[in-house]
Design a protein around this motif. Structure first.
Motif, PDB file in Angstrom:
ATOM      1  N   LEU A  75     -43.059 -23.147  50.398  1.00 55.23           N
ATOM      2  CA  LEU A  75     -43.457 -21.753  50.599  1.00 55.23           C
ATOM      3  C   LEU A  75     -42.303 -20.892  51.104  1.00 55.23           C
ATOM      4  CD1 LEU A  75     -47.000 -22.345  52.137  1.00 55.23           C
ATOM      5  CD2 LEU A  75     -46.459 -21.560  49.812  1.00 55.23           C
ATOM      6  N   LEU A  76     -41.475 -21.431  51.977  1.00 53.95           N
ATOM      7  CA  LEU A  76     -40.339 -20.654  52.472  1.00 53.95           C
ATOM      8  C   LEU A  76     -39.343 -20.358  51.349  1.00 53.95           C
ATOM      9  CD1 LEU A  76     -39.788 -22.348  55.940  1.00 53.95           C
ATOM     10  CD2 LEU A  76     -40.425 -19.966  55.559  1.00 53.95           C
ATOM     11  N   LEU A  77     -39.014 -21.372  50.563  1.00 49.90           N
ATOM     12  CA  LEU A  77     -38.084 -21.152  49.453  1.00 49.90           C
ATOM     13  C   LEU A  77     -38.699 -20.236  48.401  1.00 49.90           C
ATOM     14  CD1 LEU A  77     -36.649 -24.764  49.050  1.00 49.90           C
ATOM     15  CD2 LEU A  77     -35.476 -22.782  50.003  1.00 49.90           C
ATOM     16  N   ASP A  78     -39.990 -20.416  48.131  1.00 54.32           N
ATOM     17  CA  ASP A  78     -40.680 -19.614  47.130  1.00 54.32           C
ATOM     18  C   ASP A  78     -40.753 -18.147  47.539  1.00 54.32           C
ATOM     19  OD1 ASP A  78     -42.503 -19.453  44.710  1.00 54.32           O
ATOM     20  OD2 ASP A  78     -43.892 -18.760  46.246  1.00 54.32           O
ATOM     21  N   THR A  79     -40.893 -17.879  48.822  1.00 54.47           N
ATOM     22  CA  THR A  79     -40.977 -16.496  49.299  1.00 54.47           C
ATOM     23  C   THR A  79     -39.727 -15.710  48.948  1.00 54.47           C
ATOM     24  OG1 THR A  79     -42.467 -17.104  51.108  1.00 54.47           O
ATOM     25  CG2 THR A  79     -41.241 -15.052  51.352  1.00 54.47           C
ATOM     26  N   VAL A  80     -38.578 -16.352  49.071  1.00 51.47           N
ATOM     27  CA  VAL A  80     -37.328 -15.666  48.737  1.00 51.47           C
ATOM     28  C   VAL A  80     -37.260 -15.382  47.243  1.00 51.47           C
ATOM     29  CG1 VAL A  80     -34.819 -15.714  48.946  1.00 51.47           C
ATOM     30  CG2 VAL A  80     -36.215 -16.848  50.679  1.00 51.47           C
ATOM     31  N   VAL A  81     -37.693 -16.332  46.424  1.00 51.79           N
ATOM     32  CA  VAL A  81     -37.703 -16.115  44.972  1.00 51.79           C
ATOM     33  C   VAL A  81     -38.604 -14.935  44.623  1.00 51.79           C
ATOM     34  CG1 VAL A  81     -38.287 -17.108  42.728  1.00 51.79           C
ATOM     35  CG2 VAL A  81     -37.244 -18.548  44.491  1.00 51.79           C
ATOM     36  N   GLU A  82     -39.792 -14.898  45.209  1.00 51.67           N
ATOM     37  CA  GLU A  82     -40.768 -13.874  44.839  1.00 51.67           C
ATOM     38  C   GLU A  82     -40.401 -12.500  45.381  1.00 51.67           C
ATOM     39  OE1 GLU A  82     -45.603 -13.061  44.906  1.00 51.67           O
ATOM     40  OE2 GLU A  82     -44.784 -14.892  45.810  1.00 51.67           O
ATOM     41  N   HIS A  83     -39.895 -12.437  46.615  1.00 50.13           N
ATOM     42  CA  HIS A  83     -39.693 -11.144  47.269  1.00 50.13           C
ATOM     43  C   HIS A  83     -38.230 -10.730  47.380  1.00 50.13           C
ATOM     44  CE1 HIS A  83     -43.936 -10.881  48.337  1.00 50.13           C
ATOM     45  NE2 HIS A  83     -43.871 -12.149  48.667  1.00 50.13           N
ATOM     46  N   ARG A  91     -36.657 -11.806  53.902  1.00 46.34           N
ATOM     47  CA  ARG A  91     -35.840 -11.846  55.119  1.00 46.34           C
ATOM     48  C   ARG A  91     -36.490 -12.702  56.198  1.00 46.34           C
ATOM     49  NH1 ARG A  91     -32.254  -7.582  56.052  1.00 46.34           N
ATOM     50  NH2 ARG A  91     -33.073  -7.204  58.143  1.00 46.34           N
ATOM     51  N   THR A  92     -37.817 -12.613  56.312  1.00 44.18           N
ATOM     52  CA  THR A  92     -38.520 -13.433  57.295  1.00 44.18           C
ATOM     53  C   THR A  92     -38.392 -14.913  56.958  1.00 44.18           C
ATOM     54  OG1 THR A  92     -40.112 -11.668  57.754  1.00 44.18           O
ATOM     55  CG2 THR A  92     -40.769 -13.900  58.344  1.00 44.18           C
ATOM     56  N   ALA A  93     -38.509 -15.248  55.674  1.00 42.73           N
ATOM     57  CA  ALA A  93     -38.387 -16.644  55.262  1.00 42.73           C
ATOM     58  C   ALA A  93     -37.006 -17.196  55.583  1.00 42.73           C
ATOM     59  CB  ALA A  93     -38.674 -16.770  53.767  1.00 42.73           C
ATOM     60  N   GLY A 270     -54.797 -19.034  53.393  1.00 43.56           N
ATOM     61  CA  GLY A 270     -53.620 -18.189  53.399  1.00 43.56           C
ATOM     62  C   GLY A 270     -52.679 -18.507  54.556  1.00 43.56           C
ATOM     63  N   TYR A 271     -51.579 -17.810  54.629  1.00 43.19           N
ATOM     64  CA  TYR A 271     -50.562 -18.102  55.640  1.00 43.19           C
ATOM     65  C   TYR A 271     -49.713 -16.859  55.884  1.00 43.19           C
ATOM     66  CZ  TYR A 271     -47.649 -18.335  51.475  1.00 43.19           C
ATOM     67  OH  TYR A 271     -47.013 -18.030  50.293  1.00 43.19           O
ATOM     68  N   ARG A 272     -49.051 -16.833  57.026  1.00 42.64           N
ATOM     69  CA  ARG A 272     -48.034 -15.834  57.337  1.00 42.64           C
ATOM     70  C   ARG A 272     -46.681 -16.520  57.251  1.00 42.64           C
ATOM     71  NH1 ARG A 272     -47.567 -14.467  62.194  1.00 42.64           N
ATOM     72  NH2 ARG A 272     -46.705 -12.369  61.928  1.00 42.64           N
ATOM     73  N   VAL A 273     -45.750 -15.897  56.548  1.00 42.54           N
ATOM     74  CA  VAL A 273     -44.431 -16.502  56.387  1.00 42.54           C
ATOM     75  C   VAL A 273     -43.794 -16.767  57.745  1.00 42.54           C
ATOM     76  CG1 VAL A 273     -42.115 -16.154  55.446  1.00 42.54           C
ATOM     77  CG2 VAL A 273     -44.117 -15.438  54.123  1.00 42.54           C
TER      78      VAL A 273
END
Length: 301
Positions: A75-83, A91-93, A270-273
């Motif tokens: 999820l952390l790596l995916d967040t950067v790809v998506e956002h 940035r949070t990830a 769900g989750y918060r980054v």
């Protein structure tokens, strides 16, 4: 949309200036399943470097909380790809990734090696098993994407080209792959996690199939008995056949990000980054804070 139309779109973009857009098209539209498998393999093979495998065993994240560690990493790596790198979520990830890494004594050499697996292993996997090979545009864009990620993580001496990343990976593994009992425990826990995603009677078969996809240096480092030649050939033919089947299917019209993978099971509501990952105490289990150059958290900002 025709099967190769998105590849044409990718080739009209600049592989450096538009690296994020190209990488996102490749990961979320063209090869979502293949990138998931390839990045799983990329992270898995780092365990065969004893300094990495031992640290993961000491933190117990991959032996006692295996599913959560898998989910959070994805999820952390995916967040950067998506956002993206500039978006608030991205940035949070990156901030969370850096906060975790800064709590342990991880060498810059190991960090560069792990980064190299993210660059090299997807290309090798997709060229072997994907529905088409990666284009040069995609290879350059993926390299630039991970160079940018590495800079945000404060990693010094990042290779400049795909070929330099590949040389680094091959040389590092030749020098550092070795048997370590604690690394083997991390490997066993990871294989057990992957088998747990399927009905229990299939677990032995799935373990054998996974081992059949590993290369000989990796099997030797973990002291796994290689599957027979016929089994290995059959498994690899089956994965290649999947790629040929995908080639015949209509192209994906909506993105599929890793957060949508059914293997991610820990956050049904769900989750918060900002809540993902661990919050280790510096110095815990003999892992002092890493002091190398600028603060990675500052770089991420």
């Amino acid at each position: 949309m025709k099967r190769f139309e998105r590849l044409g779109q990718i080739r009209r973009l600049d592989p450096v200036a538009d690296a994020l857009e190209i990488y996102r098209l490749s990961v979320a539209f063209e090869f979502p399943w293949d990138y998931t498998r390839a990045l799983e393999l990329a992270l898995y093979r780092t365990y065969a470097v004893p300094s990495i495998g031992r640290l993961l065993a000491e933190t117990a994240e991959l032996t006692e909380r295996t599913q959560k560690r898998y989910d959070d990493t994805v999820l952390l790596l995916d967040t950067v790809v998506e956002h993206g790198f500039a978006g608030a979520e991205g940035r949070t990830a990156i901030r969370r990734i850096n906060q975790m890494h800064r709590s342990y004594d991880i060498s810059d050499d190991d960090m560069r090696y792990v980064l190299s697996t993210f660059v090299v292993m997807p290309r090798r996997w997709i060229d072997a098993y994907g529905w088409r090979r990666l284009s040069r545009h995609e290879i350059v864009a993926a390299t630039e994407y991970y160079r940018t990620l590495g800079r945000h993580m404060g990693i010094p001496g990042i290779p400049a080209t795909y070929e330099e990343f590949e040389d680094l990976l091959d040389a590092y593994e030749k020098e550092h792959f070795a048997w370590d009992e604690r690394s083997r425990r991390v490997s066993d826990a990871t294989l057990a996690l992957m088998a747990s995603w399927y009905p229990r009677p299939l677990a032995p078969l799935l373990r054998t199939a996974t081992l059949a996809l590993l290369d000989e240096p990796l099997l030797r480092a973990f002291r796994y008995t290689p599957p027979g030649a016929a089994t290995t050939a059959s498994v690899r033919r089956a994965v290649r056949a999947r790629g040929r089947l995908v080639r015949l299917l209509p192209p994906r019209r909506s993105p599929h990000f890793a957060r949508q993978n059914w293997e991610v099971k820990g956050y049904p509501d769900g989750y918060r980054v900002a809540d993902l990952g661990t919050r280790p105490v510096p110095g815990l289990r003999g892992c002092p804070v890493r002091h190398t150059g600028a603060s990675a958290a500052d770089v991420a900002e």
